[in-house]
Each structure stands twice: as structure tokens, then as C-alpha cells.
Design an enzyme around this catalytic site. Structure first.
Site, PDB file in Angstrom:
ATOM      1  N   CYS A 145       0.860  -1.176   0.000  1.00  0.00           N
ATOM      2  CA  CYS A 145       0.000   0.000   0.000  1.00  0.00           C
ATOM      3  C   CYS A 145       0.898   1.228   0.000  1.00  0.00           C
ATOM      4  O   CYS A 145       1.613   1.472   0.985  1.00  0.00           O
ATOM      5  CB  CYS A 145      -0.935   0.015   1.208  1.00  0.00           C
ATOM      6  SG  CYS A 145      -2.122   1.380   1.152  1.00  0.00           S
ATOM      7  N   GLY A 146       0.874   1.968  -1.101  1.00  0.00           N
ATOM      8  CA  GLY A 146       1.751   3.116  -1.232  1.00  0.00           C
ATOM      9  C   GLY A 146       1.416   4.242  -0.276  1.00  0.00           C
ATOM     10  O   GLY A 146       2.296   4.778   0.402  1.00  0.00           O
ATOM     11  N   ASP A 181     -10.333   5.240  -3.268  1.00  0.00           N
ATOM     12  CA  ASP A 181      -9.082   5.800  -2.762  1.00  0.00           C
ATOM     13  C   ASP A 181      -9.118   7.316  -2.902  1.00  0.00           C
ATOM     14  O   ASP A 181      -9.281   7.836  -4.013  1.00  0.00           O
ATOM     15  CB  ASP A 181      -7.901   5.220  -3.531  1.00  0.00           C
ATOM     16  CG  ASP A 181      -6.586   5.361  -2.786  1.00  0.00           C
ATOM     17  OD1 ASP A 181      -6.411   6.376  -2.082  1.00  0.00           O
ATOM     18  OD2 ASP A 181      -5.738   4.462  -2.906  1.00  0.00           O
ATOM     19  N   CYS A 218      -3.439   6.734  -5.208  1.00  0.00           N
ATOM     20  CA  CYS A 218      -3.187   5.289  -5.066  1.00  0.00           C
ATOM     21  C   CYS A 218      -1.777   4.934  -5.521  1.00  0.00           C
ATOM     22  O   CYS A 218      -1.482   4.874  -6.714  1.00  0.00           O
ATOM     23  CB  CYS A 218      -4.217   4.456  -5.828  1.00  0.00           C
ATOM     24  SG  CYS A 218      -4.069   2.676  -5.543  1.00  0.00           S
ATOM     25  N   GLY A 219      -0.916   4.639  -4.548  1.00  0.00           N
ATOM     26  CA  GLY A 219       0.477   4.351  -4.849  1.00  0.00           C
ATOM     27  C   GLY A 219       0.693   3.094  -5.661  1.00  0.00           C
ATOM     28  O   GLY A 219       1.447   3.094  -6.646  1.00  0.00           O
ATOM     29  N   THR A 220       0.045   1.995  -5.285  1.00  0.00           N
ATOM     30  CA  THR A 220       0.199   0.766  -6.070  1.00  0.00           C
ATOM     31  C   THR A 220      -0.505   0.902  -7.415  1.00  0.00           C
ATOM     32  O   THR A 220      -0.056   0.340  -8.418  1.00  0.00           O
ATOM     33  CB  THR A 220      -0.317  -0.464  -5.301  1.00  0.00           C
ATOM     34  OG1 THR A 220      -1.683  -0.255  -4.900  1.00  0.00           O
ATOM     35  CG2 THR A 220       0.530  -0.739  -4.073  1.00  0.00           C
TER      36      THR A 220
END
Length: 313
Positions: free
Chosen positions: A85-86, A231, A235-237
Site C-alpha cells: 500500500c503506497g 481511494d 493510489c500508490g500501487t
């Protein structure tokens, strides 16, 4: 149970600092499975009402097996475990610094899907280097209820994503309910069609993307997370999966900055380098802010002590 709450570009994270379940020894991946199989009560009890809400991502700190890592961490949301999770990694870094456990510099974290690094640039700004990301399947088309044929890419960014350009609705906050329904229907269509990630893994994140609103950004997204929450951050991923698709299409060069805008207008600055095995390694930069420190109380007489969406403790 002692926790620290933060938000990363609008998306909340709750870190369990003390009082979490004992998951024993083994790799972080093994302990994540133990959390899922033996302690699943934690998902709703920590994150759902009455102590939280479905957009919060949890982060359980565990001892790392790699001595180069500051900590091991298992990410989860009310629906279950997450691979990486980024935004929560950014929130974790800022929260550990808030506790006095980290100084500015680069730090490594052991996750169930591999080791990631986070560079604390100042008290609120973090640059995360993710695990390898890659496009698994390009140009997948499914027939979606209420929409019709939808085409997109299946990609890995630490979680499994289906990414599709979406112009039926403006990617704005006033359309969140309709965007959520559309993304849920896309996810259901993927399941019906048997479209999966590598090894039959479920595609549990849907990323709708379109043109940015900000003159500095290159794209805007709406990301549906497992369990049905959207989100608030870019959203990092999801950004990592997006960059993997852009790289595969030759639309973004290594080292070139891609600013990703979320549905609420917050942004990450992203870039990548090539990975020797053919994918990419994405770097995501954003800001997090600590919002509270709390002790969660589980009263044996409380009928909702396990959360409104669980069977209790």
C-alpha cells in the site's frame, strides 16, 4: 491497542503501534496469512464502525526478518489483507518519524510482497520505491452491466489492478457514487469472465483514468479498493501499475515524471526505472499528516466491540 492515525493526500491510515495479535515467527508473508486465517476479527474491529470507516487502511507492525529493514508491516483494509500500500507506506514513514523512531533519510520496510524503501524528505514528504510492477495482460475486454464492452489492462503494482480509460462520467467528487457503481460492475464482469492476475489471483482494484484537471498533472484517476471504498489519494500501487502500462506502451520514459491526480484533486509525483526482469520499479512521492494518537478500547460488554461488519472478538 495503541494506534496512530494519519492521512496521505486525503487517504487515511491507521498504524497499530502496540497491542496487535501475536503472529509468531516466519516471513512477513507467512505472518500475513496467519493474520488472515487466525485473526481476521481485526479487520472490522480496528477499521470499521464504530471505531473507523471503510476507507481506512490498517498497518500492523511486526518484527522484520531482514535486518536491513526498520520494521515489517502487514497492510489490510476492512475486506482483508493487502499486498502493498503506497499511501500507507507514506503514512507509516511520517508516523514513525512523529514517534521519534525515524530521521530524514532512506528506510526499508519488509512487506508481504517484498521490501520497499521510503525516503523521508521532510516531516511530511516521503518518496516510496515500490516492488517490481508490470503489465500482465493488455487490451482485455469484458462486457459490463449497464455499460457494455470495457477494455483495459491487467497490471501488478503490489496489488492487482484493471486499468481502463473511462469517459462516461467526469472523474469528480460529485460522481463518486456512480463511479463506484461502474467500478464494482467492472470488477464483477472480470470475475464472471475469469480474468485474473498471475496465478489466478483476484483483480481486486479497479482504476478508471482520464484527463487531469490540474495543468501540472498528466492524468487523473478513480480507484475502487477491495471492500467498496474509493481511494482518496492517487493510489500508490495503482500509480505503479499505471506506470508499468505506460512503460510497456512506450508512452513514458525511465526517469520522466508523471504527476497523477486523484478524484479529489490530490497528487503524487511518480517516475520509474527499468527492472532487470522486464518490469519497472516505480517511485511515488506524496505527503502525509498525523491526525491523531489513540488507545482503542474493547469492552467485553460492548455488543459492537468487534465492529459492525464482523462477528466480534
Amino acid at each position: 491497542m495503541r494506534v496512530i492515525d494519519s492521512h496521505t493526500e486525503g487517504e487515511p491510515t491507521r498504524i497499530i503501534v502496540d497491542g496487535g495479535p501475536d503472529l509468531g515467527d516466519g516471513s512477513v508473508a507467512d505472518r500475513a496469512l496467519r493474520l488472515r486465517d487466525d485473526h481476521s476479527w481485526i479487520y472490522a474491529a480496528i477499521l470499521s464502525e464504530p471505531r473507523g470507516h471503510d476507507a481506512i487502511v490498517g498497518a500492523l507492525l511486526v518484527p522484520p526478518t531482514d535486518p536491513s529493514c526498520v520494521t515489517g508491516v502487514i497492510f489490510f483494509n476492512p475486506a482483508g489483507n493487502l499486498g502493498m500500500c503506497g499511501h500507507a507506506t507514506i503514512g507509516l514513514t511520517v508516523s514513525l518519524a512523529h514517534m521519534g523512531r525515524l530521521q530524514p533519510g532512506t528506510h526499508r520496510f519488509e512487506t508481504p510482497v517484498g521490501i520497499v524503501s521510503a525516503e523521508l524528505l521532510d516531516r511530511n514528504t516521503v518518496r516510496v520505491t515500490n516492488v517490481e510492477s508490470y503489465r500482465h495482460q493488455p487490451n482485455v475486454t469484458v462486457n459490463v452491466d449497464g455499460i457494455g464492452p470495457v477494455s483495459g489492462d491487467v497490471a501488478w503494482g503490489g496489488n492487482w489492478f484493471f486499468l481502463t480509460e473511462f469517459d462516461l462520467l467526469d472523474l469528480n467528487p460529485e460522481n463518486i457514487a456512480d463511479l463506484t457503481l461502474a467500478a464494482k460492475n467492472i470488477r464483477a464482469a472480470l470475475s464472471r469472465a475469469g480474468v485474473t492476475g498471475a496465478g489466478g489471483e483476484e483483480i481486486d482494484h479497479i482504476e478508471l483514468f482520464g484527463a487531469p484537471k490540474s495543468p501540472t498533472a498528466q492524468g487523473r484517476n478513480f480507484v475502487l479498493c477491495p471492500g467498496g471504498a474509493y481511494d482518496r489519494s492517487p493510489c500508490g500501487t495503482g500509480c505503479s501499475a499505471k506506470l508499468a502500462c505506460l512503460a510497456a506502451d512506450g508512452k513514458l520514459a525511465p526517469g520522466e515524471t508523471w504527476q497523477q491526480e486523484s478524484v479529489i484533486g490530490s497528487t503524487y509525483d511518480c517516475n520509474f526505472v527499468k527492472h532487470p526482469s522486464g518490469g519497472i520499479v516505480a517511485t511515488i512521492q506524496g505527503r502525509a499528516f498525523v491526525t491523531s494518537e489513540a488507545t482503542l478500547v474493547f469492552d467485553a460488554d460492548d455488543p459492537f466491540r468487534g465492529g459492525l461488519c464482523s462477528n466480534g472478538i
